[in-house]
Scaffold this active site. Structure first.
Site, mmCIF file in Angstrom:
data_model
loop_
_atom_site.group_PDB
_atom_site.id
_atom_site.type_symbol
_atom_site.label_atom_id
_atom_site.label_comp_id
_atom_site.label_asym_id
_atom_site.label_seq_id
_atom_site.Cartn_x
_atom_site.Cartn_y
_atom_site.Cartn_z
ATOM 1 N N SER A 159 1.219 -1.328 0.135
ATOM 2 C CA SER A 159 -0.244 -0.203 0.154
ATOM 3 C C SER A 159 0.806 1.565 -0.414
ATOM 4 O O SER A 159 2.594 0.777 0.333
ATOM 5 C CB SER A 159 -0.768 -0.280 1.174
ATOM 6 N N LYS A 160 0.221 2.083 -0.248
ATOM 7 C CA LYS A 160 0.672 4.096 0.255
ATOM 8 C C LYS A 160 1.798 3.637 1.268
ATOM 9 O O LYS A 160 3.054 4.247 0.944
ATOM 10 C CB LYS A 160 -0.062 4.590 0.234
ATOM 11 N N ARG A 161 1.728 2.492 1.931
ATOM 12 C CA ARG A 161 2.180 3.405 3.613
ATOM 13 C C ARG A 161 3.811 2.437 3.344
ATOM 14 O O ARG A 161 4.409 2.851 4.053
ATOM 15 C CB ARG A 161 1.075 2.416 4.747
ATOM 16 N N HIS A 162 3.444 1.646 2.351
ATOM 17 C CA HIS A 162 4.844 0.802 2.267
ATOM 18 C C HIS A 162 6.218 1.982 0.799
ATOM 19 O O HIS A 162 6.929 1.539 0.660
ATOM 20 C CB HIS A 162 4.610 -0.122 1.466
ATOM 21 N N GLY A 163 5.605 3.176 0.929
ATOM 22 C CA GLY A 163 5.878 3.471 -0.585
ATOM 23 C C GLY A 163 5.418 3.740 -1.813
ATOM 24 O O GLY A 163 6.298 3.979 -2.323
#
Ligand code: GLU
Length: 524
Positions: free
Chosen positions: A261-265
């Site tokens: 996800s975005k959280r992982h970049g």
């Protein structure tokens, strides 16, 4: 697997990438696009881009632009699609309403779909009832048997309605070319909504019609679409359509093994471009998110990938997105560039970071640079000092080996272009040396370097003179001399070596920086 393919001759294979333009083209979708493209290339088939913009509120033209720009940047050329044309267009779902109407009317006539006039309140109440008795959530089928007259009356009164599919109760079995047979009972689907009106199908129905109309032979998409597949197969059956073949790509997980996800970049592919990832690096990285070669080979050119790619090498287990691997591959490709080419590639980043300027308008350049621009003169934005292209090449070359992405360049080389550096006392002091010792060392450095003639200001000479000085002052630990010098020149904890840097900075600037650094140290 191979046998399945042989039923369709090469050249007849048609695949599609069908993104919804509701956000930027992120790396997971790019992986899907890439496997479609690769498969089409391998089988001499056709790669179609279809924009699934049925969600009118969330679909935006700028996202479509982002998607097409991303695909173009990566070189995943589609043969048919928006802006390209083709025999099966239009390629935007919002422009296909007349086509959908034919199919929806047919389903309605054959009583395979029906009007539902239930209000939101009614549906909500039924849902709560099912939750209360612990039953799966599905439509009550209240409207399934409305008479023609009732329907006509409701429509005349303009009562809000949708069209529902009379879902046949059966076990749906389909073959995924990677995973084998997948089975799902339609029992829990309920009579799903398939269209808002005669020209507005929802996702599942629009997709089935489009894949049929566009003669798609293989659907290659993410594993998260597996639950949709049986629904789409039932709709295809209702329309008398033979469904395409399916390949569901494995999930992509972040390094912590949860869904990427975005959280992982995970971000728009154009942001990877901006960060200075090179296309061959992205391609090499993407292909390993679902495929592995027969050998241990880790780096492939696109033509060799196309040659070696086969469905047999595809994996069904989840793929982990490893950023370090991406950086490693990118570093590899950066090292393959000539120093001049690398400088050209780094140039927009130096402009963007306000380190250098040239005669053209900044807006014209970043990320669309070309070599002609490099024939121009540059100067440091802050000091107005002139820099030739060759000098920029020498600067960039210092970091050729260690650069992982182009955007890193500005931070690594900024000190070449700045007027004054900000020094930290702690950083200038080597190991356990005393402050005054370092001050004396800097003084000696300044005197010794001051004696070198400008025309002899070369890396080799500097090295010779300074190593001699280290010997004269009896330092076995060269760090005591070279560390404060390097920090004085760069202001940084890590950088290229002091001789190379001093050579490029020039005599005047080198001495000036040593003096500036000296000033922050006290003599007692
Ligand atoms: N529009 C769908 C999506 O973006 C595509 C579904 C498919 O490829 O079948 O997820």
């Amino acid at each position: 697997m191979t046998k399945e393919l042989k039923l369709i001759s090469p050249g007849e294979i048609r695949v599609r990438f069908a993104p919804s333009p509701t956000g930027p083209l992120h790396i997971g979708s790019v992986r899907t696009a890439f496997f479609n493209y690769l498969f089409a290339q391998k089988e001499q088939g056709t790669f179609v881009l279809r924009i699934e913009d049925t969600d009118e509120e969330r679909s935006k033209p700028e996202w479509e632009k982002d998607i097409i720009e991303g695909l173009n940047w990566l070189g995943f050329q589609f043969q048919e699609g928006p802006g390209k044309g083709g025999n099966f267009g239009p390629y935007r779902q919002s422009e296909r309403k007349e086509i959908y109407k034919k199919y929806i009317e047919k389903l309605l006539k054959e009583k395979k779909i029906y009007y539902c006039f239930c209000s939101l309140e009614e549906l909500e109440a039924h849902k709560n009832y099912l939750i209360g008795i612990g039953q799966p959530l599905r439509y009550s089928e209240k409207c399934v048997n409305l008479s023609e007259q009732e329907i006509a009356k409701n429509l005349e009164q303009g009562k809000p309605c949708v069209l529902r599919f009379k879902t046949p109760l059966k076990k749906v079995i389909f073959k995924d070319l990677l995973r084998g047979e997948i089975e799902q009972d339609s029992e829990n689907f309920g009579d799903m909504i398939v269209a808002r009106d005669l020209t507005t199908p929802l996702y599942n129905l629009a997709l089935v019609i489009d894949d049929f109309e566009m003669k798609i032979t293989h659907i290659i998409r993410g594993e998260d679409h597996i639950p949709n597949t049986p629904k789409q197969i039932l709709l295809a059956e209702a329309l008398g359509i033979e469904p395409p073949k399916y390949i569901h790509l494995p999930l992509i997980l972040g390094p912590d093994k949860t869904k990427l996800s975005k959280r992982h970049g995970a971000k728009s592919v154009l942001e990877y471009k901006k960060d200075g990832y090179l296309v061959p690096a992205i391609i090499n990285f993407l292909v390993f998110l679902g495929w592995s070669p027969k050998t241990n080979k880790e780096i492939f050119s696109l033509p060799s990938l196309i040659q070696e790619f086969s469905l047999e090498g595809m994996q069904k287990s989840a793929a982990v997105f490893n950023f370090q691997k991406l950086d490693w591959i990118n570093g590899f490709y950066i090292r393959q560039k000539s120093k001049e080419k690398l400088t050209e590639l780094c140039f927009p980043y130096l402009i963007e970071a306000n380190l250098i300027e040239t005669h053209f308008e900044t807006e014209q350049c970043p990320f669309a640079c070309n070599i002609e621009l490099l024939a121009q003169k540059f100067r440091a934005k802050e000091t107005k000092e002139e820099f030739s292209f060759e000098r920029l090449v020498n600067i960039v070359e210092l970091y050729h080996e260690r650069l992982k992405k182009l955007s890193e360049i500005s931070e690594l080389v900024d000190f070449f272009f700045k007027k004054k550096l900000i020094y930290s006392k702690e950083l200038l002091i080597w190991k356990n040396a005393e402050e005054k010792e370092i001050k004396q060392t800097l003084d000696k450095l300044k005197k010794t370097l001051g004696k070198i003639k400008k025309e002899n200001w070369e890396r080799k000479n500097l090295e010779q003179v300074l190593l001699k000085l280290a010997g004269e002052i009896g330092e076995r630990d060269r760090g005591k001399l070279l560390w404060p010098l390097r920090v004085a020149l760069t202001g940084k904890k890590a950088s290229a070596g002091p001789f190379e840097i001093a050579e490029i900075l020039g005599k005047e600037k080198t001495l000036e920086r040593i003096e500036q650094a000296k000033k922050i140290l006290s003599a007692d």
